[in-house]
Enzyme design. Structure first.
Site, short mmCIF file in Angstrom:
data_model
loop_
_atom_site.label_atom_id
_atom_site.label_comp_id
_atom_site.label_asym_id
_atom_site.label_seq_id
_atom_site.Cartn_x
_atom_site.Cartn_y
_atom_site.Cartn_z
N ASP A 201 -5.97 7.60 -6.24
CA ASP A 201 -5.22 6.46 -6.77
C ASP A 201 -5.57 6.06 -8.12
O ASP A 201 -6.04 7.06 -9.01
CB ASP A 201 -5.58 5.40 -5.80
CG ASP A 201 -7.21 4.87 -5.94
OD1 ASP A 201 -7.75 5.23 -6.97
OD2 ASP A 201 -7.85 4.14 -5.11
N GLU B 63 0.69 -1.26 -0.06
CA GLU B 63 0.14 0.12 -0.09
C GLU B 63 0.81 1.13 -0.03
O GLU B 63 0.53 2.14 -0.75
CB GLU B 63 -0.73 -0.11 1.29
CG GLU B 63 -1.96 -1.04 1.43
CD GLU B 63 -2.89 -0.79 -0.03
OE1 GLU B 63 -3.23 0.03 -0.33
OE2 GLU B 63 -3.56 -2.26 0.03
#
Length: 262
Positions: free
Chosen positions: A29, A20
């Site tokens: 993202d 992550e």
């Protein structure tokens, strides 16, 4: 052990955080979602993650710990077959990334519960797209999660059982189950004070006595290098050759290499 008794291992936690990444400032993202911390896309307090939001490292850690049970429960509640720790860690990592609902409804879960471990492992790659397109970052992550699931991730011993007839090549320099190796080992076992005429001495002397004689070397006041080598070789092995003929260097190397292997 049933899945509801598992907990994410420290190795699994480290791997998940590594996948992550830590970001203390909100960013979009690859799927176009505002994200912060360790891939967190929900709320921070009562405030949705959005442009300009910042948090501290400790807040990111607290968010990670508070959300982790959600994804662990998704695995615990949807898998009804025994798992290894590696498999559990890999499945939690996948659930964390794709969401608990998508995980529970996935083909991977269906195959796993049907006992198709290989098919389940291959399903990791079904979750490689972001925004409808293959994403290299996700492909890399899915490959690593699949390897973890199969028990071959870096620094982790495989969970795949070794075959019954497996013979560790590093267990012994001689494989005792092989008759030829047994003969060589017994023939060239090192001499000792109790067995001065052991098989090694006999083989050494037999070899030394049956070699084709070397050409006559001119007389020298001191022993030739070849003779010195023979004497050193015999002294190293603790034997006394029955003939004074010299040994070719390659024969000496051959005998010494066999002796060293034994």
């Amino acid at each position: 052990m049933s899945t509801n008794q598992w907990n994410l291992s420290q190795q699994g936690i480290n791997a998940l955080k590594g996948y992550e990444g830590l970001r203390t400032k909100a960013y979009l993202d690859d799927a176009g979602k505002w994200t912060i911390g360790y891939g967190h896309t929900g709320k921070v307090g009562n405030i949705p993650v959005g442009k300009g939001m910042t948090i501290t490292d400790q807040q990111a850690e607290d968010l990670f710990k508070s959300r982790l049970p959600e994804f662990e429960n998704a695995v615990r509640n949807s898998i009804n077959v025994p798992l290894t720790q590696n498999q559990y860690d890999a499945l939690v990592s996948l659930a964390y990334n794709i969401g608990p609902t998508a995980f529970q409804n996935s083909t991977l879960v269906k195959k796993l519960n049907a006992g198709d471990m290989s098919g389940a492992a291959d399903q990791f790659m079904a979750w490689r797209k972001a925004g409808g397109k293959d994403n290299q970052g996700l492909i890399n992550r899915r490959n690593r999660e699949r390897e973890m699931f199969l028990g071959v991730s870096e620094g982790q011993a495989p969970n795949i059982p070794l075959p019954m007839d497996y013979n560790d090549p590093y267990d012994s320099p001689i494989k005792r189950s092989q008759p030829l190796a047994d003969n060589i080992y017994s023939a060239f076992s090192p001499p000792n004070n109790q067995t001065p005429n052991n098989p090694f001495s006999n083989y050494f002397n037999q070899l030394n006595g049956t070699l084709e004689p070397l050409g006559q070397e001119p007389e020298q006041p001191t022993p030739s290098n070849r003779q010195k080598y023979q004497e050193q070789l015999a002294a190293a092995f603790g034997v006394t050759p029955e003939t004074k003929q010299g040994l070719p260097d390659y024969i000496g190397d051959l005998v010494k290499s066999i002796y060293d292997q034994a």
